[in-house]
Design an enzyme around this catalytic site. Structure first.
Site, short mmCIF file in Angstrom:
data_model
loop_
_atom_site.label_atom_id
_atom_site.label_comp_id
_atom_site.label_asym_id
_atom_site.label_seq_id
_atom_site.Cartn_x
_atom_site.Cartn_y
_atom_site.Cartn_z
N SER A 164 -1.28 12.05 5.57
CA SER A 164 -2.04 12.62 6.69
C SER A 164 -1.85 11.88 8.00
CB SER A 164 -3.53 12.69 6.34
OG SER A 164 -4.05 11.38 6.15
N VAL A 170 -4.84 8.49 -5.13
CA VAL A 170 -3.74 8.09 -6.02
C VAL A 170 -4.18 7.03 -7.03
CG1 VAL A 170 -1.89 8.67 -4.39
CG2 VAL A 170 -2.81 6.33 -4.43
N TYR A 216 -1.86 -7.54 -1.06
CA TYR A 216 -0.91 -6.51 -0.60
C TYR A 216 0.53 -6.91 -0.98
CZ TYR A 216 0.92 -2.97 2.70
OH TYR A 216 1.56 -1.89 3.30
#
Length: 243
Positions: free
Chosen positions: A10, A61, A154
């Protein structure tokens, strides 16, 4: 109907990829988003403006059941549709020093990037193998290749996807399926909007942040038939910051 699925499509790099695939391929674009419907609809509008068709698929997800249910329902409603391209782009950051990192900040980042890759790719992998064609492109990060302080979670998540990319590529190569990772450095998006660009740009030999469109160009090439002999690769796109 041949389709390309982009998770986290998006905004930012995901949106740029959707637009580029719309302009440069014949794919019906499946735009996955989690919560920002307005942004997803804007992406769909741009896909249509670029001459392609597309639709929105809402799921997180990181949620295995949700991924399976939404994709299964879509497949049941579109029995003749084939997903040939999967771009695993959805990711989140919860930055902070490891010594103060909460369990939640660790697991949410891992769940989105690493488990998200598993949930989405595993739904389609047997179909790709049966069709003897596919392009899987995993969006990783310079953090996953060199490690970035303040982003141990991350870096761990993206580094794991790098290793998974290399392993899966070898498993499916005989069936004409490529699996590659794209590792952006500093790219101008909402995700980097809070960073001090003036300071960080000093780290980049190219002396600027990258544009989302530049990353999308690379992904579009990897998603094309021209890239059939490139697999198991991690391609850095970072202005020379790390190579």
């Amino acid at each position: 109907m041949k389709c390309a699925l982009v998770t986290g499509g998006s905004r930012g790099i995901g949106r740029a990829i959707c637009q580029k695939l719309a302009a440069e391929s014949d794919y019906h674009i499946l735009i996955n988003y989690q919560s920002n419907l307005a942004a997803a609809e804007e992406t769909l509008q741009k896909v249509i403006e670029n001459g392609a068709t597309g639709e929105l698929l809402k799921f997180d997800v990181a949620n295995a059941d949700e991924v399976k249910n939404v994709l299964q329902e879509w497949q049941d409603n579109n029995p003749d549709a084939t997903v040939e391209v999967i771009v695993n782009n959805a990711g989140i950051t919860r930055d902070g020093l490891f010594m103060w990192m909460s369990n939640d900040d660790w697991s949410q980042v891992i769940n989105t990037s690493l488990n998200g890759f598993y949930h989405v790719t595993s739904f389609f992998i047997q179909k790709l193998l049966r069709n003897k064609y596919g392009r899987i492109i995993n969006m990783v990060s310079v953090s996953g290749v060199k490690g970035t302080p303040g982003q141990t979670n991350y870096s761990a998540a993206k580094g794991a996807v790098v290793a998974a990319t290399k392993a899966l590529a070898q498993e499916v190569a005989k069936r004409n399926i490529t699996v590659n990772a794209v590792a952006p450095g500093f790219i101008k998006t909402d995700m980097t909007g809070e960073l001090d660009e003036k300071e960080l740009v000093k780290l980049v030999p190219a002396n600027r942040f990258g544009e989302a469109e530049e990353v999308a160009d690379l992904v579009s090439f990897l998603a094309s038939r021209k890239a059939g002999y490139i697999t198991g690769e991690v391609i850095n796109i970072n202005g020379g910051i790390y190579s």
